[in-house]
Design an enzyme around this catalytic site. Structure first.
Site, mmCIF file in Angstrom:
data_model
loop_
_atom_site.group_PDB
_atom_site.id
_atom_site.type_symbol
_atom_site.label_atom_id
_atom_site.label_comp_id
_atom_site.label_asym_id
_atom_site.label_seq_id
_atom_site.Cartn_x
_atom_site.Cartn_y
_atom_site.Cartn_z
ATOM 1 N N ASP A 57 1.140 2.511 3.800
ATOM 2 C CA ASP A 57 0.121 3.572 3.214
ATOM 3 C C ASP A 57 0.969 4.930 3.241
ATOM 4 O OD1 ASP A 57 -1.891 5.183 2.546
ATOM 5 O OD2 ASP A 57 -3.023 5.061 4.358
ATOM 6 N N HIS B 139 1.071 -1.223 0.096
ATOM 7 C CA HIS B 139 0.082 0.046 -0.029
ATOM 8 C C HIS B 139 0.821 1.153 -0.087
ATOM 9 C CE1 HIS B 139 -4.013 1.749 1.476
ATOM 10 N NE2 HIS B 139 -3.319 2.881 1.209
ATOM 11 N N HIS C 22 -11.290 0.920 0.878
ATOM 12 C CA HIS C 22 -11.150 1.916 1.946
ATOM 13 C C HIS C 22 -12.403 2.421 2.706
ATOM 14 C CE1 HIS C 22 -9.041 6.191 3.003
ATOM 15 N NE2 HIS C 22 -10.325 5.924 3.547
ATOM 16 N N HIS D 196 1.614 5.166 -2.210
ATOM 17 C CA HIS D 196 1.240 6.245 -3.024
ATOM 18 C C HIS D 196 2.477 6.679 -3.535
ATOM 19 C CE1 HIS D 196 -3.109 6.103 -1.535
ATOM 20 N NE2 HIS D 196 -2.432 5.941 -0.622
ATOM 21 N N LEU D 197 2.445 6.643 -4.763
ATOM 22 C CA LEU D 197 3.846 7.209 -5.450
ATOM 23 C C LEU D 197 3.551 8.504 -6.220
ATOM 24 C CD1 LEU D 197 5.548 3.958 -6.907
ATOM 25 C CD2 LEU D 197 6.180 5.213 -4.795
ATOM 26 N N ARG D 198 2.200 8.903 -6.268
ATOM 27 C CA ARG D 198 1.863 10.348 -6.768
ATOM 28 C C ARG D 198 2.065 10.815 -8.294
ATOM 29 N NH1 ARG D 198 -1.352 10.260 -2.835
ATOM 30 N NH2 ARG D 198 -0.738 11.026 -0.892
ATOM 31 N N ASN E 283 -4.582 6.508 -6.915
ATOM 32 C CA ASN E 283 -5.263 7.920 -6.823
ATOM 33 C C ASN E 283 -4.226 9.048 -7.274
ATOM 34 O OD1 ASN E 283 -3.624 7.469 -4.643
ATOM 35 N ND2 ASN E 283 -4.824 8.785 -2.993
HETATM 36 O O1 DOR Z 1 -4.498 9.427 4.669
HETATM 37 C C1 DOR Z 1 -4.407 9.007 3.509
HETATM 38 N N1 DOR Z 1 -3.937 9.637 2.547
HETATM 39 N N2 DOR Z 1 -5.479 7.841 3.459
HETATM 40 C C2 DOR Z 1 -5.613 7.409 2.204
HETATM 41 O O2 DOR Z 1 -6.136 6.538 2.162
HETATM 42 C C3 DOR Z 1 -5.027 8.034 0.943
HETATM 43 C C4 DOR Z 1 -3.790 8.839 1.388
HETATM 44 C C5 DOR Z 1 -3.455 9.649 0.385
HETATM 45 O O3 DOR Z 1 -3.602 9.298 -0.851
HETATM 46 O O4 DOR Z 1 -3.091 10.857 0.561
#
Ligand code: DOR
Length: 431
Positions: free
Chosen positions: A307, A64, A183, A66-68, A98
């Protein structure tokens, strides 16, 4: 940086292999990217790592991250996030969809894979979106994304809130033999910025613990109709643990993960209104933290997952309500796990490594990672006793939104090896 090696010898490490439930001091020889031999070896190699007192484990997987990229490259790129991953001991990460535009079609899946190949650091798996644009209106083309290599599906950051869409998603994912990662915060009932228990005191909107469990309950009822797999992202509350525990007893195909921050921090920190503590789901009470640890110990929660959610310092400097939710994690996760779970007496090393390798691999449908001869040499070397201070300004991640800044943690990855190549190099090598 990576160095192409024909042979690499790791001497005298404690080799921990959850796939075979074995743990012993041994030497491990890597040749041409694969494990060539394990035992008391008298052979030599191009490079030798002296690993006495270290743990040698299958490469850690973060399921999990997030690489943006694309869209928020000022917060992280696939290159900088991959560098953070190998810095933290991870040989594989699963990138959440996302981004902007979001990963909801085959072209986007291919884009992430290509960027990851260019970075040439860790393996980057792609999680595709469940709904078009992550808008929760229309099911995305899961089959096309799966064909392009998506390993699982999630609207993470948001909940797949409508029952009908979740039903369709589970039906489609079952056909494709993929997992839906949910989620569990219903936007109708729970988009508060802090745990409900402290909301009034700090004058912010609250997110109640029960609503997380309600989403899981609804989804598990739907899952009953299908053969598919359902995974609960970042479980935060005791009530959710209870629902998952009962479902597992009934034989339901549900798995779950917990993050370092939900294990190590509580809602009390949010009273400071420092946006570094803003995360979704929010930090919960000490009672919830205790329930999460107990759930790990008994196996109700299967996986540990960062995360990792980098945000720019400018956006995190906004007020608590305006700042985006999320914390970085790739470079602190292992230290937090060791400090909280090994030093805290919650898990054995074997179980901890299982939750970072074999278990997430099963959720993502990967081959079972193992340290057997012939296997691909994705390996992490860990100093289990290293005490270190968290200094986010030294991180490879572009994110500085680290809630553990200044803390002393125990346990650190000292080398990260992907397909036989050293992507993070320890101090002591001979060659
Ligand atoms: O706090 C969070 N930030 N929870 C998530 O599930 C997504 C994440 C994000 O992409 O910044």
């Amino acid at each position: 940086m990576g160095k192409t090696l024909r042979s690499l010898l790791i001497k005298n490490g404690r080799v921990i292999d959850p796939a075979s439930n074995s743990e012993a001091v041994a030497d491990l020889l890597i040749r041409d990217g694969c494990i060539a031999n394990i035992g008391q070896l008298s052979t030599t190699a191009e490079v030798t790592i002296e690993a006495e007192g270290m743990l040698v484990t299958p490469g850690l997987i973060d399921m999990h991250t997030h690489l943006r990229e694309p869209g928020h490259e000022q917060a992280e790129t696939i290159q900088s996030g991959s560098q953070a991953a190998v810095g933290g001991g991870f040989t594989t990460v699963a990138a959440m969809p996302n981004t902007k535009p979001c990963i909801d079609n085959a072209k986007m899946v291919s884009f992430v894979k290509e960027q990851a190949q260019k970075a040439d650091l860790c393996r980057v798996l792609v999680v595709g979106a469940v709904t078009v644009g992550r808008q929760g209106q229309e099911l995305a083309g899961l089959e096309a994304m799966a064909q392009a290599g998506a390993m699982a599906f999630s609207d993470d950051g948001d909940c797949v809130a409508t029952t009908e869409l979740m039903r369709k998603a589970l039906a489609e994912a079952s056909k494709l033999n993929k997992t839906i990662i949910q989620h569990c915060e219903d936007p109708q009932t729970t988009r508060g910025d802090v745990n409900a228990a402290i909301a009034e005191a700090v004058g912010l909107s609250g997110s109640s613990e029960e609503t997380e469990a309600e989403i899981v309950e609804r989804d598990l009822k739907l899952l009953g109709n299908f053969s598919g797999r359902y995974h609960v992202a970042h479980v935060s509350a005791a009530a959710t643990v209870e629902v998952i525990r009962k479902a597992k007893l009934r034989g339901v195909n549900v798995t779950a993960e917990v993050t370092p921050h939900h294990l190590a921090l509580t809602d009390e920190l949010c009273r400071s209104l420092d946006p570094v503590y803003k995360v979704r789901p929010p930090l919960r009470s000490a009672v919830d933290v205790a329930a999460l640890k107990a759930a790990l110990a008994e196996g109700t929660i299967d996986c540990l997952a960062c995360d990792h959610a980098p945000h720019t310092s400018q956006s995190k400097a906004l007020g608590f309500s305006e700042a985006p939710a999320g914390m970085i994690g790739l470079e602190t996760a292992l230290g937090v796990y060791v400090t909280e779970l090994i030093e805290g007496g919650v898990l054995s090393w074997m179980r901890l490594i299982e939750m970072l390798t074999v278990k997430p691999a099963a959720v993502l449908g990967l081959d079972r990672p193992s340290l057997a001869v012939g296997q691909r040499a994705d390996i992490t070397i860990i100093d289990p006793a290293r005490k270190w201070k968290v200094e986010p300004e030294k991180f490879h991640s572009k994110g500085r939104n680290c809630p553990f800044a200044g803390k002393i943690l125990i346990g650190k990855a000292v080398a990260t090896i992907v397909a036989g190549e050293l992507k993070k190099t320890p101090g002591k090598t001979r060659g």
